[in-house]
Motif scaffolding. Structure first.
Motif, PDB file in Angstrom:
ATOM      1  N   GLY A 285      38.154  63.231  43.351  1.00 43.46           N
ATOM      2  CA  GLY A 285      37.065  62.270  43.379  1.00 43.46           C
ATOM      3  C   GLY A 285      36.256  62.201  42.105  1.00 43.46           C
ATOM      4  N   TYR A 286      35.397  61.182  42.037  1.00 45.05           N
ATOM      5  CA  TYR A 286      34.462  61.048  40.934  1.00 45.05           C
ATOM      6  C   TYR A 286      33.388  62.130  41.019  1.00 45.05           C
ATOM      7  N   ASP A 287      32.834  62.473  39.860  1.00 44.16           N
ATOM      8  CA  ASP A 287      31.746  63.443  39.854  1.00 44.16           C
ATOM      9  C   ASP A 287      30.452  62.777  40.320  1.00 44.16           C
ATOM     10  N   THR A 288      29.387  63.552  40.326  1.00 43.22           N
ATOM     11  CA  THR A 288      28.117  63.037  40.840  1.00 43.22           C
ATOM     12  C   THR A 288      27.337  62.243  39.797  1.00 43.22           C
ATOM     13  N   VAL A 289      27.925  62.071  38.609  1.00 48.46           N
ATOM     14  CA  VAL A 289      27.308  61.220  37.589  1.00 48.46           C
ATOM     15  C   VAL A 289      27.837  59.802  37.690  1.00 48.46           C
ATOM     16  N   VAL A 290      29.176  59.668  37.616  1.00 49.74           N
ATOM     17  CA  VAL A 290      29.757  58.333  37.632  1.00 49.74           C
ATOM     18  C   VAL A 290      29.981  57.832  39.059  1.00 49.74           C
ATOM     19  N   GLY A 291      30.217  58.743  40.013  1.00 48.61           N
ATOM     20  CA  GLY A 291      30.514  58.332  41.380  1.00 48.61           C
ATOM     21  C   GLY A 291      29.467  57.436  41.999  1.00 48.61           C
TER      22      GLY A 291
ATOM     23  N   HIS B 292      42.367  55.651  28.978  1.00 46.39           N
ATOM     24  CA  HIS B 292      41.929  56.857  29.675  1.00 46.39           C
ATOM     25  C   HIS B 292      40.451  57.089  29.386  1.00 46.39           C
ATOM     26  N   SER B 293      39.816  57.760  30.312  1.00 46.55           N
ATOM     27  CA  SER B 293      38.364  57.899  30.257  1.00 46.55           C
ATOM     28  C   SER B 293      37.944  59.177  29.551  1.00 46.55           C
ATOM     29  N   ALA B 294      36.751  59.142  28.968  1.00 46.39           N
ATOM     30  CA  ALA B 294      36.136  60.351  28.430  1.00 46.39           C
ATOM     31  C   ALA B 294      35.576  61.214  29.548  1.00 46.39           C
ATOM     32  N   ASN B 295      35.479  60.655  30.741  1.00 46.37           N
ATOM     33  CA  ASN B 295      35.021  61.395  31.908  1.00 46.37           C
ATOM     34  C   ASN B 295      36.244  61.867  32.684  1.00 46.37           C
ATOM     35  N   GLU B 296      36.448  63.173  32.747  1.00 51.55           N
ATOM     36  CA  GLU B 296      37.661  63.696  33.367  1.00 51.55           C
ATOM     37  C   GLU B 296      37.737  63.395  34.851  1.00 51.55           C
ATOM     38  N   SER B 297      36.611  63.238  35.538  1.00 55.98           N
ATOM     39  CA  SER B 297      36.673  62.909  36.962  1.00 55.98           C
ATOM     40  C   SER B 297      37.223  61.499  37.172  1.00 55.98           C
ATOM     41  N   VAL B 298      36.954  60.602  36.221  1.00 56.14           N
ATOM     42  CA  VAL B 298      37.539  59.261  36.297  1.00 56.14           C
ATOM     43  C   VAL B 298      39.050  59.347  36.135  1.00 56.14           C
ATOM     44  N   ASN B 299      39.513  60.142  35.179  1.00 56.98           N
ATOM     45  CA  ASN B 299      40.957  60.301  34.989  1.00 56.98           C
ATOM     46  C   ASN B 299      41.607  60.908  36.226  1.00 56.98           C
ATOM     47  N   ARG B 300      40.966  61.931  36.798  1.00 59.16           N
ATOM     48  CA  ARG B 300      41.548  62.556  37.988  1.00 59.16           C
ATOM     49  C   ARG B 300      41.576  61.589  39.164  1.00 59.16           C
TER      50      ARG B 300
ATOM     51  N   GLU C 149      25.192  50.695  27.905  1.00 55.83           N
ATOM     52  CA  GLU C 149      25.929  51.933  28.087  1.00 55.83           C
ATOM     53  C   GLU C 149      27.406  51.650  28.384  1.00 55.83           C
ATOM     54  N   MET C 150      28.284  52.472  27.789  1.00 61.56           N
ATOM     55  CA  MET C 150      29.719  52.358  28.079  1.00 61.56           C
ATOM     56  C   MET C 150      29.954  52.449  29.585  1.00 61.56           C
ATOM     57  N   HIS C 151      30.821  51.550  30.088  1.00 59.03           N
ATOM     58  CA  HIS C 151      31.142  51.586  31.517  1.00 59.03           C
ATOM     59  C   HIS C 151      32.396  52.410  31.737  1.00 59.03           C
ATOM     60  N   GLN C 152      32.360  53.254  32.759  1.00 56.67           N
ATOM     61  CA  GLN C 152      33.496  54.087  33.116  1.00 56.67           C
ATOM     62  C   GLN C 152      33.898  53.811  34.560  1.00 56.67           C
ATOM     63  N   GLY C 153      35.207  53.649  34.769  1.00 59.01           N
ATOM     64  CA  GLY C 153      35.737  53.296  36.081  1.00 59.01           C
ATOM     65  C   GLY C 153      36.451  51.960  35.993  1.00 59.01           C
ATOM     66  N   GLY C 154      37.737  51.937  36.356  1.00 56.62           N
ATOM     67  CA  GLY C 154      38.570  50.782  36.045  1.00 56.62           C
ATOM     68  C   GLY C 154      38.652  49.694  37.090  1.00 56.62           C
ATOM     69  N   PHE C 155      37.997  49.844  38.245  1.00 54.07           N
ATOM     70  CA  PHE C 155      38.231  48.901  39.333  1.00 54.07           C
ATOM     71  C   PHE C 155      36.954  48.210  39.808  1.00 54.07           C
TER      72      PHE C 155
ATOM     73  N   LYS D 196      27.324  55.492  40.635  1.00 54.95           N
ATOM     74  CA  LYS D 196      27.289  54.190  39.954  1.00 54.95           C
ATOM     75  C   LYS D 196      28.412  53.280  40.494  1.00 54.95           C
ATOM     76  N   LEU D 197      29.602  53.849  40.684  1.00 52.47           N
ATOM     77  CA  LEU D 197      30.748  53.042  41.106  1.00 52.47           C
ATOM     78  C   LEU D 197      30.653  52.673  42.584  1.00 52.47           C
ATOM     79  N   ILE D 198      30.088  53.544  43.385  1.00 50.00           N
ATOM     80  CA  ILE D 198      29.832  53.189  44.785  1.00 50.00           C
ATOM     81  C   ILE D 198      28.846  52.023  44.844  1.00 50.00           C
ATOM     82  N   LYS D 199      27.799  52.112  44.054  1.00 52.94           N
ATOM     83  CA  LYS D 199      26.806  51.027  43.999  1.00 52.94           C
ATOM     84  C   LYS D 199      27.463  49.716  43.574  1.00 52.94           C
ATOM     85  N   GLU D 200      28.307  49.768  42.540  1.00 45.90           N
ATOM     86  CA  GLU D 200      28.956  48.546  42.064  1.00 45.90           C
ATOM     87  C   GLU D 200      29.878  47.960  43.124  1.00 45.90           C
ATOM     88  N   THR D 201      30.561  48.816  43.874  1.00 51.55           N
ATOM     89  CA  THR D 201      31.426  48.330  44.948  1.00 51.55           C
ATOM     90  C   THR D 201      30.620  47.575  45.986  1.00 51.55           C
ATOM     91  N   ILE D 202      29.526  48.156  46.405  1.00 46.92           N
ATOM     92  CA  ILE D 202      28.717  47.531  47.456  1.00 46.92           C
ATOM     93  C   ILE D 202      28.082  46.240  46.961  1.00 46.92           C
TER      94      ILE D 202
END
Length: 933
Positions: A378-384, A158-166, A126-132, A386-392
């Motif tokens: 903030g990130y939406d509840t779809v990508v958010g 830029h992301s296809a997910n607008e919450s990532v862009n915001r 799956e395409m990954h979204q989130g740059g950090f 996932k990115l919290i998990k990756e951070t931890i």
């Protein structure tokens, strides 16, 4: 085979005894900014687009000449093109046959932002979204073993997910694109541990969560502990894992461990072995520190049972030539500078940092606030989640990470918080920077008297996660002492984080010449410059946040040698530090200084929070000294701070200097015109304005000295009411000036030696709300080449930034640095501005040196006016008096990017003065030596 030679293969911790089946890391890219590997690259828009070329990986493509530069605020400006290019990467790599049957993950440590990965023409997942964030794919089934493999990566800026862009792209920082952190293969045994999360406590106990790739048999886990020299600590801990359990917990305790903290960052290597019977299937070694983190509600943060005050700064991952792609050199430089400023914490704003940065915070000793991105949305509840998990998963085992930040200033969705609790087995505190939430108040940029029911008058631990927003030379050190003293009155004080560590000015590759860009006043917020040049606030912070503080003391020649040292450490006794002192005699050059006495001091037994007295066997050494210095050195050999005190008063030093300078004696001659009176002696000729007593011209044996236009009273309404001149009984020329208001009377005296004295009567009038008051002169800036002086230095001061500038003899060449803006010629310390506690100064000029000696204590010396930055905001450009050279009782404070000085603390307030009749106040007494020799 050439590509194979570029692969960097590291067997993790292979030095440990008995290692087997360790995870193998093979880099497809370089490891950092200093070690890159070229990949094929195609950019779809902007510079150098629509053709295949090469690019170093890791890197941000803008800094390599591709695509479009954008700052995060550009999306609001219709006149600025918003670069939305893609970068397409191709890279070939070899995979040995021996890897067949293993699990091969391809790991990206950071890619901005939407990233699609193909291996041999097939999607890796799956395409990954989130740059950090670190993300990975299992590509075991996509590889050709013993053959060449093709990696293709499509990265959308830029992301296809607008919450990532915001959250990431519409932020107050530079927006880059590209694979900017390493890419590597993670080679694992077929049966392996996919996660080893460790929670090691300060008492040596630990819990480990192990996730297995499969569970078709009974297994066992063995945990061993080693110090960094490879010595085994205690006995191994064993645990069984029953068939069918892909998740297992292992608990135990090691005795006689040393807990981790930033003052004593003791680390260990914990080896975790997965076994089937006696066969080792997989080994993982994690570098850990034992420590316990708690947030005690209505009390504070505790680490290892000790209450913590965070002395921190916000840090962007940034370097002018490489953007967010950094190296060990960059990380070590930043951490070393933070430690030098006596900081103990860093907030990773506004995204998780490189893993290597956290490794170094672990080993060098800094508390870390690790932040999930979300600048003000903030990130939406779809990508958010996932990115919290990756951070931890990336950062969970770092002892330095003691707090997790969920976004910044509104950059969150509260529904995503549960993901932190689900994955962080250490249960670190979760904060919302700028909110009072989860038991801690982190309100940003509080004004000094904030707030009713909050902070010092509140009910919860407080620490502004952004404090004193710097801009140019404002904020940071200016005001910090007031805030810190006020906060320390509250038991709920938990610290603060200054905004921000470094000026984020990039070196543009799309403009001719050397062009640094800080995007107006958005990015020049740093305590240090883009190349880590130290501004004056660097030393102010160093003094205020020193873990050794000296109670206020006056040191005079009759001083009894006693100092009271307060221990502001958290974990260190002062008997673990060392202390030394020296008494010195100054000359007219820094190099002429002579030591007249020195020694060490027995380190006192003072635990954190205690104050102890030390006694220095000073004997009579101060009788011949001008300065006394005292240095505190931490247990690791680093200077905490060196304080200095003048032993002599300016009047005493002036008497000494004048005795040396007051040579020769000639008769003084007078001549008058309708507008002026001129007094001449030897090769000195001084012309005074009859109307107001100001200098019209000065000449010596070499020609004109362009020091004119004063004395003029500044800071008050001034009207000269009369002048008169005469020869006194000793044959000296006197010129008296009277006025309605301050200074009421000023008197010039030209002595037969050629020295010229000016005495301005003390301030007698009641005045209030003043920025400055004193007397001023003119001198062409273009003729000044340098200055030597005795006073506070070498940096300039503001009324609310006196700390960090020590009394001494200093020297600097002329420069026209605009703090936080002169990136092409950033020379520190700045030449121009206010300087404190003047004893004497010599202006080096293209004409001849001008020496000025003061007899007045606590006198400020203004040396020209700093140029005004282009994008001034808040209170970051204070007032300056008319004239070029001024001698002042009062100077202004400096504000922050957001606040004028009236929103800051007591030392930022404008001046107030009144006098009672009979007060023995201090006149301004200055001696001028204009002589050519």
């Amino acid at each position: 085979m050439k590509q194979l030679l570029l692969l960097i293969s590291i067997s993790l911790f292979a030095f440990l005894p008995g290692f087997s089946q360790s995870t193998e890391i093979v880099y497809l890219s370089g490891t950092d900014a200093d070690n890159t590997v070229e990949w094929n690259f195609f950019c779809t828009d902007g510079r150098n687009s629509n053709e295949w070329s090469k690019i170093p990986v890791p890197s941000n493509w803008e800094l390599q000449g591709f695509g479009t530069y954008n700052y995060g605020h550009d999306w609001t400006n219709e006149d600025i093109k918003l670069g939305k290019e893609h970068g397409v990467y191709k890279h070939e790599f070899e995979v040995p046959r021996s890897w067949k049957g293993k699990t091969i993950n391809i790991v990206f440590d950071g890619s901005m932002t939407d990233t699609k990965v193909k291996v041999n023409g097939k999607s890796a997942g799956e395409m990954h979204q989130g740059g950090f964030y670190r993300f990975k794919y299992d590509i075991s089934k996509l590889l050709k073993y013993g053959q060449t493999n093709l990696l293709e990566v499509d990265v959308a800026k830029h992301s296809a997910n607008e919450s990532v862009n915001r959250a990431e792209r519409q932020a107050d920082f530079w927006i880059f694109g590209g694979i900017y952190r390493p890419v590597f293969l993670e080679v694992l045994p077929e049966i392996h541990m996919s996660r080893t999360a460790i929670d090691p406590k300060a008492d040596g106990s630990f819990n480990i969560l192990i996730n297995l790739s499969e569970s078709k048999s009974d297994y066992s886990a063995t945990v061993e502990l080693f110090d960094l020299e490879g010595n085994e600590i205690g006995s191994p801990v064993h645990s069984t894992i029953k068939k069918g359990n892909k998740e297992a917990w292992v608990s135990g305790k090691f005795k006689n461990i040393k807990a981790w903290n930033p003052e004593w960052p003791t680390l260990y290597n914990m080896k975790i072995s997965l076994k089937k019977g006696t066969t080792v299937l997989h080994e993982v070694t994690e570098r850990i520190g034992f420590r316990t983190v708690e947030l005690r509600k209505h009390d504070g943060f505790f680490v290892n049972g000790e209450k913590v005050i965070f002395k921190g700064v916000n840090r962007h991952s940034f370097w002018p030539e490489t953007g967010r792609t950094l190296s060990d050199k960059h990380h070590i430089t930043d951490i070393s500078l933070m430690k030098e400023m006596n900081m103990n914490a860093v907030r990773c704003s506004h995204y998780p940092p490189d893993k290597r940065f956290l490794d170094l915070c672990d080993s060098m000793g800094l508390f870390v606030l690790d932040e999930v991105t979300g600048w003000q949305q903030g990130y939406d509840t779809v990508v958010g989640p996932k990115l919290i998990k990756e951070t931890i998963l990336k950062d969970e085992n770092h002892p330095s990470v003691v707090i997790l930040d969920h976004g910044n200033e509104g950059g969150w969705d509260f529904r995503n918080e549960k993901t932190f609790h689900e994955y962080d087995i250490q249960h670190r505190p979760i904060i919302y920077p700028w909110l009072l939430r989860n038991g801690v108040d982190t309100h940003h940029y509080p004004q000094f008297d904030y707030a009713i029911g909050r902070y010092t008058s509140g009910n919860d631990p407080f620490m502004p996660t952004e404090l004193l927003h710097g801009l140019y030379d404002g904020g940071h050190g200016a005001g910090l002492e007031d805030f810190w003293r006020n906060y320390q009155t509250s038991p709920l004080h938990a610290g603060g984080f200054l905004w921000v560590f470094a000026d984020e000015a990039i070196l543009r590759t799309d403009k001719p010449g050397t062009v640094f860009d800080g995007d107006g006043n958005h990015a020049p917020d740093g305590i240090v410059g883009p190349y880590r040049e130290k501004e004056g606030s660097f030393y102010t912070i160093k003094e205020i946040w020193s873990p050794v503080q000296i109670e206020p003391v006056s040191i005079v020649k009759s001083w009894n040698g006693r100092l009271f040292l307060s221990n502001k450490y958290i974990y260190t006794n002062l008997n673990q530090c060392t202390f030394k002192w020296e008494a010195v005699k100054t000359g007219l050059n820094p190099k002429d200084e002579k030591q007249v006495g020195s020694g060490t001091v027995k380190s006192p037994d003072a635990k954190p929070g205690e104050t102890a007295r030390v006694e220095i066997e000073i004997n009579n050494m101060l009788q011949n000294a001008d300065l006394f210095r005292f240095t505190a050195i931490d247990p690791h050999g680093a200077e905490l701070y060196t304080w200095s005190w003048p032993v002599v008063q300016p009047k005493e030093k002036a008497k000494e200097l004048l005795a040396e300078l007051n040579t020769g004696s000639s008769e003084i001659s007078i001549r008058e015109t309708e507008q002026s009176v001129t007094a001449a002696v030897a090769d000195i000729e001084i012309e005074f304005n009859k109307k107001d007593g100001t200098l019209l011209s000065v000449k010596n044996g070499k020609g004109n000295v362009s020091f004119t236009g004063g004395p003029v009273a500044v800071g008050v309404d001034h009207e000269v009411t009369g002048t008169k001149w005469e020869m006194d009984n000793e044959g000296n020329f006197r010129f008296e000036i009277t006025s309605k208001t301050y200074p009421r009377q000023m008197t010039w005296t030209l002595e037969k030696s050629g020295l010229l004295e000016l005495e301005a009567n003390p301030l007698r009038d009641r005045i209030s709300d003043i920025d400055f008051v004193g007397i001023s002169f003119n001198y062409p800036e273009s003729k000044c080449t340098g200055v030597k002086w005795m006073g506070r230095g070498p940096y300039r001061v503001w009324k609310n930034r006196m700390k960090g500038a020590n009394i001494g003899v200093w020297e600097k060449d002329y420069n026209n640095t605009i703090t936080g803006e002169s990136f092409n010629n950033m020379v520190y310390p700045e030449f121009k501005g206010y300087h404190g506690n003047l004893f004497w100064a010599t202006l080096e000029t293209t004409e001849s040196p001008i020496t000025i000696i003061s007899e007045t204590p606590n006198l400020y010396f203004q040396l020209f006016k700093p140029a005004k930055p282009q994008h001034v905001a808040g209170g970051t450009f204070p007032a300056f008096p008319e004239g070029d050279i001024s001698f002042l009782y009062e100077i202004p404070a400096i504000g922050t990017k957001f606040y004028q000085t009236d929103r800051l603390g007591p030392t930022a307030k404008r001046g107030v003065f009144s006098e009672r009749r009979g007060d023995d106040s201090y006149p301004i007494i200055l001696w001028f030596d204009f002589r050519a020799e």
